[in-house]
Design a protein around this motif. Structure first.
Motif, short mmCIF file in Angstrom:
data_model
loop_
_atom_site.label_atom_id
_atom_site.label_comp_id
_atom_site.label_asym_id
_atom_site.label_seq_id
_atom_site.Cartn_x
_atom_site.Cartn_y
_atom_site.Cartn_z
N LEU A 1 -79.67 69.15 -105.46
CA LEU A 1 -78.72 68.95 -106.55
C LEU A 1 -77.38 69.49 -106.10
O LEU A 1 -77.32 70.56 -105.50
N GLU A 2 -76.32 68.76 -106.41
CA GLU A 2 -74.97 69.28 -106.17
C GLU A 2 -74.37 69.58 -107.54
O GLU A 2 -74.20 68.69 -108.37
N VAL A 3 -74.13 70.86 -107.78
CA VAL A 3 -73.57 71.32 -109.05
C VAL A 3 -72.30 72.09 -108.75
O VAL A 3 -72.34 73.11 -108.06
N ASP A 4 -71.18 71.58 -109.22
CA ASP A 4 -69.87 72.22 -109.00
C ASP A 4 -69.63 72.55 -107.52
O ASP A 4 -69.19 73.64 -107.17
N MET B 1 -75.52 58.94 -109.19
CA MET B 1 -75.60 58.25 -107.91
C MET B 1 -76.19 59.21 -106.86
O MET B 1 -75.78 60.35 -106.75
N VAL B 2 -77.14 58.72 -106.08
CA VAL B 2 -77.79 59.52 -105.05
C VAL B 2 -77.27 59.07 -103.69
O VAL B 2 -77.19 57.88 -103.41
N LYS B 3 -76.91 60.04 -102.86
CA LYS B 3 -76.35 59.76 -101.55
C LYS B 3 -77.16 60.54 -100.51
O LYS B 3 -77.47 61.71 -100.72
N VAL B 4 -77.52 59.89 -99.39
CA VAL B 4 -78.23 60.58 -98.31
C VAL B 4 -77.20 61.00 -97.27
O VAL B 4 -76.41 60.18 -96.82
N GLN B 5 -77.21 62.31 -96.94
CA GLN B 5 -76.25 62.82 -95.97
C GLN B 5 -76.79 64.08 -95.31
O GLN B 5 -77.77 64.66 -95.76
N GLU B 6 -76.14 64.47 -94.22
CA GLU B 6 -76.48 65.72 -93.53
C GLU B 6 -75.76 66.86 -94.25
O GLU B 6 -74.55 66.78 -94.48
N ILE B 7 -76.50 67.89 -94.61
CA ILE B 7 -75.94 69.06 -95.31
C ILE B 7 -76.18 70.29 -94.42
O ILE B 7 -77.29 70.46 -93.90
N PRO B 8 -75.18 71.16 -94.27
CA PRO B 8 -75.43 72.40 -93.52
C PRO B 8 -76.52 73.23 -94.21
O PRO B 8 -76.47 73.44 -95.43
N ILE C 1 -79.46 69.48 -92.31
CA ILE C 1 -80.71 68.85 -92.72
C ILE C 1 -80.35 67.58 -93.48
O ILE C 1 -79.35 67.54 -94.20
N LEU C 2 -81.14 66.54 -93.28
CA LEU C 2 -80.93 65.28 -93.99
C LEU C 2 -81.38 65.46 -95.44
O LEU C 2 -82.49 65.91 -95.70
N ALA C 3 -80.48 65.15 -96.37
CA ALA C 3 -80.77 65.40 -97.79
C ALA C 3 -80.31 64.25 -98.66
O ALA C 3 -79.30 63.61 -98.40
N ARG C 4 -81.10 64.01 -99.71
CA ARG C 4 -80.73 63.09 -100.79
C ARG C 4 -79.98 63.95 -101.80
O ARG C 4 -80.57 64.85 -102.40
N VAL C 5 -78.70 63.71 -101.97
CA VAL C 5 -77.86 64.55 -102.82
C VAL C 5 -77.62 63.85 -104.16
O VAL C 5 -77.17 62.71 -104.20
N ARG C 6 -77.94 64.58 -105.23
CA ARG C 6 -77.70 64.06 -106.57
C ARG C 6 -76.77 65.02 -107.29
O ARG C 6 -77.07 66.20 -107.42
N LYS C 7 -75.60 64.49 -107.71
CA LYS C 7 -74.66 65.32 -108.47
C LYS C 7 -75.23 65.51 -109.87
O LYS C 7 -75.77 64.58 -110.46
N ALA C 8 -75.10 66.74 -110.37
CA ALA C 8 -75.66 67.05 -111.68
C ALA C 8 -74.82 68.13 -112.36
O ALA C 8 -74.19 68.95 -111.69
#
Length: 87
Positions: A44-47, A1-8, A70-77
Protein backbone atom coordinates in the motif's frame (compact mmCIF):
# COMPACT_ATOMS: atom_id res chain seq x y z
CA UNK A 1 -5.08 1.92 -9.83
CA UNK A 2 -2.46 -0.80 -9.24
CA UNK A 3 1.03 -0.38 -10.67
CA UNK A 4 3.86 -2.96 -10.70
CA UNK A 5 7.27 -1.43 -10.03
CA UNK A 6 10.61 -1.95 -8.29
CA UNK A 7 10.55 -0.49 -4.76
CA UNK A 8 13.64 -0.06 -2.55
CA UNK A 9 13.45 -2.67 0.23
CA UNK A 10 14.49 -0.09 2.82
CA UNK A 11 11.44 2.06 1.98
CA UNK A 12 8.88 -0.66 2.77
CA UNK A 13 7.52 -0.64 6.30
CA UNK A 14 6.32 -3.97 7.65
CA UNK A 15 4.19 -3.02 10.67
CA UNK A 16 2.94 -6.52 11.49
CA UNK A 17 5.67 -8.96 12.63
CA UNK A 18 5.44 -12.37 10.98
CA UNK A 19 7.14 -15.71 11.62
CA UNK A 20 8.55 -16.96 8.33
CA UNK A 21 9.17 -20.60 7.43
CA UNK A 22 12.98 -20.79 7.04
CA UNK A 23 12.75 -23.59 4.44
CA UNK A 24 10.36 -21.55 2.29
CA UNK A 25 12.70 -18.54 2.50
CA UNK A 26 15.67 -20.73 1.44
CA UNK A 27 13.68 -22.15 -1.48
CA UNK A 28 12.67 -18.65 -2.61
CA UNK A 29 16.25 -17.41 -2.30
CA UNK A 30 17.42 -20.20 -4.61
CA UNK A 31 14.61 -19.50 -7.08
CA UNK A 32 15.17 -15.72 -7.09
CA UNK A 33 18.92 -16.27 -7.51
CA UNK A 34 18.32 -18.55 -10.53
CA UNK A 35 15.34 -17.00 -12.36
CA UNK A 36 14.56 -13.75 -10.56
CA UNK A 37 11.49 -12.74 -8.62
CA UNK A 38 8.44 -14.05 -10.49
CA UNK A 39 5.57 -12.82 -8.32
CA UNK A 40 5.40 -9.22 -7.04
CA UNK A 41 4.55 -8.55 -3.40
CA UNK A 42 1.60 -6.27 -2.61
CA UNK A 43 2.20 -2.92 -0.95
CA UNK A 44 0.00 0.00 0.00
CA UNK A 45 1.23 3.50 -0.73
CA UNK A 46 -0.17 5.91 1.84
CA UNK A 47 1.00 9.53 1.76
CA UNK A 48 4.20 8.56 -0.09
CA UNK A 49 5.07 5.75 2.37
CA UNK A 50 5.03 2.07 1.41
CA UNK A 51 3.51 -0.57 3.70
CA UNK A 52 3.85 -4.31 3.14
CA UNK A 53 1.45 -6.82 4.68
CA UNK A 54 1.93 -9.82 2.39
CA UNK A 55 4.85 -11.43 0.58
CA UNK A 56 6.84 -11.73 3.79
CA UNK A 57 8.79 -14.78 2.56
CA UNK A 58 9.71 -13.08 -0.73
CA UNK A 59 10.62 -9.91 1.17
CA UNK A 60 12.96 -11.79 3.53
CA UNK A 61 14.47 -13.80 0.65
CA UNK A 62 15.30 -10.61 -1.28
CA UNK A 63 16.67 -9.01 1.89
CA UNK A 64 18.93 -11.97 2.63
CA UNK A 65 20.15 -12.02 -1.00
CA UNK A 66 21.25 -8.41 -0.58
CA UNK A 67 18.80 -7.08 -3.15
CA UNK A 68 18.22 -3.34 -2.99
CA UNK A 69 14.77 -3.45 -4.60
CA UNK A 70 11.79 -5.77 -4.79
CA UNK A 71 9.12 -6.11 -7.46
CA UNK A 72 5.84 -4.88 -5.97
CA UNK A 73 2.23 -4.31 -6.93
CA UNK A 74 1.62 -0.81 -5.55
CA UNK A 75 -1.87 0.32 -4.62
CA UNK A 76 -2.41 3.91 -3.50
CA UNK A 77 -4.72 4.10 -0.51
CA UNK A 78 -5.93 6.60 2.07
CA UNK A 79 -4.95 6.35 5.76
CA UNK A 80 -8.34 4.77 6.55
CA UNK A 81 -7.40 1.67 4.50
CA UNK A 82 -4.03 1.45 6.27
CA UNK A 83 -5.78 1.65 9.65
CA UNK A 84 -8.04 -1.29 8.69
CA UNK A 85 -4.94 -3.38 7.93
CA UNK A 86 -3.46 -2.49 11.31
CA UNK A 87 -6.64 -3.20 13.31
Amino acid sequence: MVKVQEIPLNQIRRPLPRQNDPQKVEFLMESIREIGQQEPIDVLEVDGQYYGFSGCHRYEACQRLGKETILARVRKAPKSVLMRHLA
